[in-house]
Design a protein around this motif. Structure first.
Motif, PDB file in Angstrom:
ATOM      1  N   GLU A 111     -71.070  27.739 -58.925  1.00 16.68           N
ATOM      2  CA  GLU A 111     -70.822  28.263 -60.261  1.00 16.68           C
ATOM      3  C   GLU A 111     -70.742  27.167 -61.312  1.00 16.68           C
ATOM      4  OE1 GLU A 111     -70.055  31.973 -61.378  1.00 16.68           O
ATOM      5  OE2 GLU A 111     -71.663  31.582 -59.959  1.00 16.68           O
ATOM      6  N   SER A 112     -70.297  25.982 -60.902  1.00 20.03           N
ATOM      7  CA  SER A 112     -70.113  24.894 -61.866  1.00 20.03           C
ATOM      8  C   SER A 112     -70.563  23.563 -61.266  1.00 20.03           C
ATOM      9  CB  SER A 112     -68.641  24.814 -62.279  1.00 20.03           C
ATOM     10  OG  SER A 112     -68.486  23.831 -63.270  1.00 20.03           O
ATOM     11  N   PRO A 113     -71.877  23.389 -61.052  1.00 19.66           N
ATOM     12  CA  PRO A 113     -72.355  22.165 -60.406  1.00 19.66           C
ATOM     13  C   PRO A 113     -72.034  20.890 -61.183  1.00 19.66           C
ATOM     14  CG  PRO A 113     -74.209  23.555 -61.093  1.00 19.66           C
ATOM     15  CD  PRO A 113     -72.952  24.321 -61.360  1.00 19.66           C
ATOM     16  N   ASP A 114     -71.943  21.005 -62.502  1.00 18.97           N
ATOM     17  CA  ASP A 114     -71.655  19.808 -63.299  1.00 18.97           C
ATOM     18  C   ASP A 114     -70.184  19.706 -63.705  1.00 18.97           C
ATOM     19  OD1 ASP A 114     -71.394  21.796 -65.200  1.00 18.97           O
ATOM     20  OD2 ASP A 114     -72.858  20.930 -66.588  1.00 18.97           O
ATOM     21  N   GLY A 115     -69.363  20.662 -63.280  1.00 18.28           N
ATOM     22  CA  GLY A 115     -67.939  20.624 -63.576  1.00 18.28           C
ATOM     23  C   GLY A 115     -67.543  21.203 -64.915  1.00 18.28           C
ATOM     24  N   SER A 116     -68.485  21.763 -65.649  1.00 18.21           N
ATOM     25  CA  SER A 116     -68.185  22.234 -67.003  1.00 18.21           C
ATOM     26  C   SER A 116     -67.549  23.624 -67.040  1.00 18.21           C
ATOM     27  CB  SER A 116     -69.456  22.238 -67.847  1.00 18.21           C
ATOM     28  OG  SER A 116     -70.388  23.167 -67.318  1.00 18.21           O
ATOM     29  N   LEU A 117     -67.718  24.411 -65.983  1.00 19.04           N
ATOM     30  CA  LEU A 117     -67.172  25.765 -65.954  1.00 19.04           C
ATOM     31  C   LEU A 117     -65.917  25.816 -65.082  1.00 19.04           C
ATOM     32  CD1 LEU A 117     -70.495  27.780 -65.577  1.00 19.04           C
ATOM     33  CD2 LEU A 117     -69.186  27.333 -67.655  1.00 19.04           C
ATOM     34  N   PRO A 118     -65.081  26.835 -65.276  1.00 16.70           N
ATOM     35  CA  PRO A 118     -63.874  26.946 -64.461  1.00 16.70           C
ATOM     36  C   PRO A 118     -64.208  27.173 -62.988  1.00 16.70           C
ATOM     37  CG  PRO A 118     -64.085  28.829 -65.944  1.00 16.70           C
ATOM     38  CD  PRO A 118     -65.193  27.899 -66.275  1.00 16.70           C
ATOM     39  N   LEU A 119     -63.293  26.759 -62.121  1.00 26.68           N
ATOM     40  CA  LEU A 119     -63.509  26.803 -60.678  1.00 26.68           C
ATOM     41  C   LEU A 119     -63.065  28.148 -60.101  1.00 26.68           C
ATOM     42  CD1 LEU A 119     -62.154  23.238 -59.866  1.00 26.68           C
ATOM     43  CD2 LEU A 119     -64.527  23.944 -60.232  1.00 26.68           C
ATOM     44  N   LEU A 120     -64.006  28.880 -59.511  1.00 29.57           N
ATOM     45  CA  LEU A 120     -63.692  30.180 -58.928  1.00 29.57           C
ATOM     46  C   LEU A 120     -62.607  30.093 -57.857  1.00 29.57           C
ATOM     47  CD1 LEU A 120     -67.137  31.971 -58.502  1.00 29.57           C
ATOM     48  CD2 LEU A 120     -65.235  32.673 -59.960  1.00 29.57           C
ATOM     49  N   SER A 121     -62.572  29.001 -57.119  1.00 31.00           N
ATOM     50  CA  SER A 121     -61.608  28.889 -56.019  1.00 31.00           C
ATOM     51  C   SER A 121     -60.164  28.860 -56.515  1.00 31.00           C
ATOM     52  CB  SER A 121     -61.911  27.663 -55.156  1.00 31.00           C
ATOM     53  OG  SER A 121     -61.883  26.482 -55.924  1.00 31.00           O
ATOM     54  N   ALA A 122     -59.941  28.680 -57.818  1.00 30.81           N
ATOM     55  CA  ALA A 122     -58.584  28.726 -58.369  1.00 30.81           C
ATOM     56  C   ALA A 122     -57.949  30.099 -58.162  1.00 30.81           C
ATOM     57  CB  ALA A 122     -58.599  28.391 -59.859  1.00 30.81           C
ATOM     58  N   LEU A 123     -58.770  31.116 -57.978  1.00 35.48           N
ATOM     59  CA  LEU A 123     -58.261  32.478 -57.819  1.00 35.48           C
ATOM     60  C   LEU A 123     -57.638  32.740 -56.453  1.00 35.48           C
ATOM     61  CD1 LEU A 123     -61.193  34.380 -59.523  1.00 35.48           C
ATOM     62  CD2 LEU A 123     -58.852  34.162 -60.384  1.00 35.48           C
ATOM     63  N   VAL A 124     -57.899  31.897 -55.481  1.00 37.51           N
ATOM     64  CA  VAL A 124     -57.471  32.159 -54.104  1.00 37.51           C
ATOM     65  C   VAL A 124     -56.149  31.445 -53.834  1.00 37.51           C
ATOM     66  CG1 VAL A 124     -58.161  32.144 -51.688  1.00 37.51           C
ATOM     67  CG2 VAL A 124     -59.895  32.388 -53.476  1.00 37.51           C
ATOM     68  N   VAL A 125     -55.144  32.245 -53.420  1.00 37.37           N
ATOM     69  CA  VAL A 125     -53.782  31.726 -53.266  1.00 37.37           C
ATOM     70  C   VAL A 125     -53.210  32.062 -51.888  1.00 37.37           C
ATOM     71  CG1 VAL A 125     -53.297  31.842 -55.754  1.00 37.37           C
ATOM     72  CG2 VAL A 125     -52.750  33.812 -54.300  1.00 37.37           C
ATOM     73  N   LEU A 126     -52.182  31.320 -51.533  1.00 39.99           N
ATOM     74  CA  LEU A 126     -51.430  31.593 -50.315  1.00 39.99           C
ATOM     75  C   LEU A 126     -50.553  32.825 -50.534  1.00 39.99           C
ATOM     76  CD1 LEU A 126     -50.426  27.892 -49.662  1.00 39.99           C
ATOM     77  CD2 LEU A 126     -52.104  29.212 -48.362  1.00 39.99           C
ATOM     78  N   GLN A 127     -50.427  33.661 -49.521  1.00 38.14           N
ATOM     79  CA  GLN A 127     -49.682  34.916 -49.627  1.00 38.14           C
ATOM     80  C   GLN A 127     -48.216  34.683 -50.014  1.00 38.14           C
ATOM     81  OE1 GLN A 127     -50.783  38.194 -49.185  1.00 38.14           O
ATOM     82  NE2 GLN A 127     -48.744  38.753 -49.880  1.00 38.14           N
ATOM     83  N   ASP A 128     -47.555  33.762 -49.350  1.00 37.73           N
ATOM     84  CA  ASP A 128     -46.122  33.582 -49.556  1.00 37.73           C
ATOM     85  C   ASP A 128     -45.777  32.957 -50.901  1.00 37.73           C
ATOM     86  OD1 ASP A 128     -45.685  34.713 -47.092  1.00 37.73           O
ATOM     87  OD2 ASP A 128     -45.428  32.804 -46.053  1.00 37.73           O
ATOM     88  N   SER A 129     -46.495  31.921 -51.272  1.00 38.03           N
ATOM     89  CA  SER A 129     -46.163  31.187 -52.503  1.00 38.03           C
ATOM     90  C   SER A 129     -46.891  31.715 -53.732  1.00 38.03           C
ATOM     91  CB  SER A 129     -46.487  29.703 -52.332  1.00 38.03           C
ATOM     92  OG  SER A 129     -47.893  29.517 -52.221  1.00 38.03           O
ATOM     93  N   ARG A 130     -47.999  32.450 -53.506  1.00 39.25           N
ATOM     94  CA  ARG A 130     -48.877  32.906 -54.591  1.00 39.25           C
ATOM     95  C   ARG A 130     -49.409  31.714 -55.389  1.00 39.25           C
ATOM     96  NH1 ARG A 130     -50.442  37.820 -53.367  1.00 39.25           N
ATOM     97  NH2 ARG A 130     -50.678  38.525 -55.483  1.00 39.25           N
ATOM     98  N   TRP A 131     -49.684  30.648 -54.675  1.00 43.23           N
ATOM     99  CA  TRP A 131     -50.081  29.367 -55.233  1.00 43.23           C
ATOM    100  C   TRP A 131     -51.299  28.880 -54.456  1.00 43.23           C
ATOM    101  CZ3 TRP A 131     -48.485  27.284 -59.533  1.00 43.23           C
ATOM    102  CH2 TRP A 131     -48.579  25.912 -59.736  1.00 43.23           C
ATOM    103  N   PRO A 132     -52.251  28.199 -55.082  1.00 46.23           N
ATOM    104  CA  PRO A 132     -53.415  27.690 -54.335  1.00 46.23           C
ATOM    105  C   PRO A 132     -52.989  26.666 -53.275  1.00 46.23           C
ATOM    106  CG  PRO A 132     -53.756  27.461 -56.704  1.00 46.23           C
ATOM    107  CD  PRO A 132     -52.329  27.857 -56.507  1.00 46.23           C
ATOM    108  N   SER A 133     -53.840  26.493 -52.302  1.00 40.83           N
ATOM    109  CA  SER A 133     -53.575  25.476 -51.275  1.00 40.83           C
ATOM    110  C   SER A 133     -53.858  24.088 -51.859  1.00 40.83           C
ATOM    111  CB  SER A 133     -54.460  25.704 -50.057  1.00 40.83           C
ATOM    112  OG  SER A 133     -55.788  25.320 -50.339  1.00 40.83           O
TER     113      SER A 133
END
Length: 122
Positions: free
Chosen positions: A64-86
Protein backbone atom coordinates in the motif's frame (compact mmCIF):
# COMPACT_ATOMS: atom_id res chain seq x y z
CA UNK A 1 2.17 -21.09 3.25
CA UNK A 2 5.38 -19.80 1.69
CA UNK A 3 6.04 -16.20 0.79
CA UNK A 4 6.06 -15.74 -2.98
CA UNK A 5 3.58 -18.53 -3.70
CA UNK A 6 0.14 -18.06 -5.22
CA UNK A 7 -1.41 -19.11 -1.90
CA UNK A 8 0.55 -16.38 -0.07
CA UNK A 9 -0.30 -13.72 -2.64
CA UNK A 10 -4.00 -14.59 -2.46
CA UNK A 11 -3.92 -14.39 1.35
CA UNK A 12 -2.11 -11.04 1.07
CA UNK A 13 -4.75 -9.70 -1.32
CA UNK A 14 -7.50 -10.82 1.07
CA UNK A 15 -5.74 -9.25 4.05
CA UNK A 16 -5.31 -5.94 2.24
CA UNK A 17 -9.02 -5.87 1.37
CA UNK A 18 -10.01 -6.65 4.98
CA UNK A 19 -7.74 -3.90 6.31
CA UNK A 20 -8.78 -1.38 3.65
CA UNK A 21 -12.42 -2.02 4.52
CA UNK A 22 -11.60 -1.52 8.19
CA UNK A 23 -9.77 1.73 7.37
CA UNK A 24 -12.71 3.00 5.28
CA UNK A 25 -15.01 2.27 8.22
CA UNK A 26 -13.18 4.68 10.52
CA UNK A 27 -9.93 2.77 11.10
CA UNK A 28 -11.18 0.71 14.04
CA UNK A 29 -8.39 -1.68 15.08
CA UNK A 30 -8.89 -5.43 14.62
CA UNK A 31 -7.37 -8.07 16.94
CA UNK A 32 -5.06 -10.66 15.40
CA UNK A 33 -7.53 -13.46 16.18
CA UNK A 34 -10.38 -11.69 14.42
CA UNK A 35 -8.22 -11.00 11.36
CA UNK A 36 -7.17 -14.66 11.33
CA UNK A 37 -10.84 -15.72 11.50
CA UNK A 38 -11.84 -13.37 8.68
CA UNK A 39 -9.02 -14.72 6.52
CA UNK A 40 -10.13 -18.25 7.39
CA UNK A 41 -13.69 -17.51 6.28
CA UNK A 42 -12.20 -16.48 2.94
CA UNK A 43 -10.28 -19.76 2.68
CA UNK A 44 -6.86 -18.65 3.94
CA UNK A 45 -5.33 -20.51 6.89
CA UNK A 46 -3.31 -17.80 8.65
CA UNK A 47 -2.83 -18.45 12.39
CA UNK A 48 -3.12 -15.32 14.53
CA UNK A 49 0.33 -15.37 16.11
CA UNK A 50 2.57 -17.60 14.04
CA UNK A 51 3.47 -18.62 10.53
CA UNK A 52 2.93 -16.06 7.79
CA UNK A 53 0.94 -13.46 9.77
CA UNK A 54 3.83 -11.04 10.49
CA UNK A 55 5.10 -11.29 6.91
CA UNK A 56 1.64 -10.70 5.48
CA UNK A 57 1.16 -7.64 7.69
CA UNK A 58 4.51 -6.19 6.65
CA UNK A 59 3.82 -6.91 2.99
CA UNK A 60 0.33 -5.36 3.23
CA UNK A 61 1.87 -2.12 4.49
CA UNK A 62 4.66 -2.26 1.90
CA UNK A 63 2.28 -2.88 -1.00
CA UNK A 64 0.00 0.00 0.00
CA UNK A 65 2.88 2.38 0.70
CA UNK A 66 6.07 1.26 -1.07
CA UNK A 67 7.70 4.66 -0.65
CA UNK A 68 6.45 5.25 2.90
CA UNK A 69 4.21 8.18 2.01
CA UNK A 70 0.88 6.54 2.91
CA UNK A 71 -0.31 5.28 6.30
CA UNK A 72 0.56 1.70 7.25
CA UNK A 73 -2.35 -0.75 7.09
CA UNK A 74 -0.72 -3.00 9.68
CA UNK A 75 -1.36 -0.29 12.31
CA UNK A 76 -4.94 -1.59 12.44
CA UNK A 77 -3.95 -5.01 13.81
CA UNK A 78 -3.75 -5.23 17.60
CA UNK A 79 -3.27 -7.73 20.39
CA UNK A 80 -6.55 -8.89 21.96
CA UNK A 81 -5.61 -8.19 25.58
CA UNK A 82 -3.88 -4.82 25.27
CA UNK A 83 -5.69 -3.54 22.14
CA UNK A 84 -2.25 -2.31 21.13
CA UNK A 85 -0.08 -3.27 18.10
CA UNK A 86 2.72 -5.77 18.58
CA UNK A 87 6.34 -4.67 18.71
CA UNK A 88 6.71 -5.75 15.09
CA UNK A 89 4.51 -2.87 13.96
CA UNK A 90 6.68 -0.29 15.69
CA UNK A 91 9.87 -1.81 14.27
CA UNK A 92 8.38 -1.67 10.78
CA UNK A 93 7.12 1.90 11.23
CA UNK A 94 10.56 3.13 12.23
CA UNK A 95 12.42 1.41 9.38
CA UNK A 96 13.24 2.90 6.00
CA UNK A 97 11.29 3.97 3.97
CA UNK A 98 8.62 4.65 6.64
CA UNK A 99 10.70 6.30 9.40
CA UNK A 100 7.73 7.32 11.53
CA UNK A 101 8.73 9.73 14.35
CA UNK A 102 7.49 9.95 17.92
CA UNK A 103 7.04 7.63 20.84
CA UNK A 104 4.83 4.56 20.46
CA UNK A 105 1.63 6.30 21.54
CA UNK A 106 2.08 9.29 19.26
CA UNK A 107 3.24 7.17 16.32
CA UNK A 108 0.31 4.75 16.54
CA UNK A 109 -2.43 7.31 17.16
CA UNK A 110 -1.13 9.42 14.27
CA UNK A 111 -1.07 6.39 11.97
CA UNK A 112 -4.66 5.39 12.85
CA UNK A 113 -5.85 8.97 12.25
CA UNK A 114 -4.06 9.08 8.87
CA UNK A 115 -5.58 5.73 7.88
CA UNK A 116 -9.09 6.98 8.64
CA UNK A 117 -8.48 10.20 6.69
CA UNK A 118 -6.80 8.55 3.70
CA UNK A 119 -9.31 5.74 3.25
CA UNK A 120 -12.37 7.93 3.85
CA UNK A 121 -11.72 9.20 0.32
CA UNK A 122 -11.58 5.71 -1.23
Amino acid sequence: MQKGTLEYEQALDAMIEILRSRARGGATPIPYGELSSELGRLGHDVPAHEGPMPYLLEDASARESPDGSLPLLSALVVLQDSRWPSGGFFKLARRTPYKRPGDDILLWTREIKKLAEHYADH
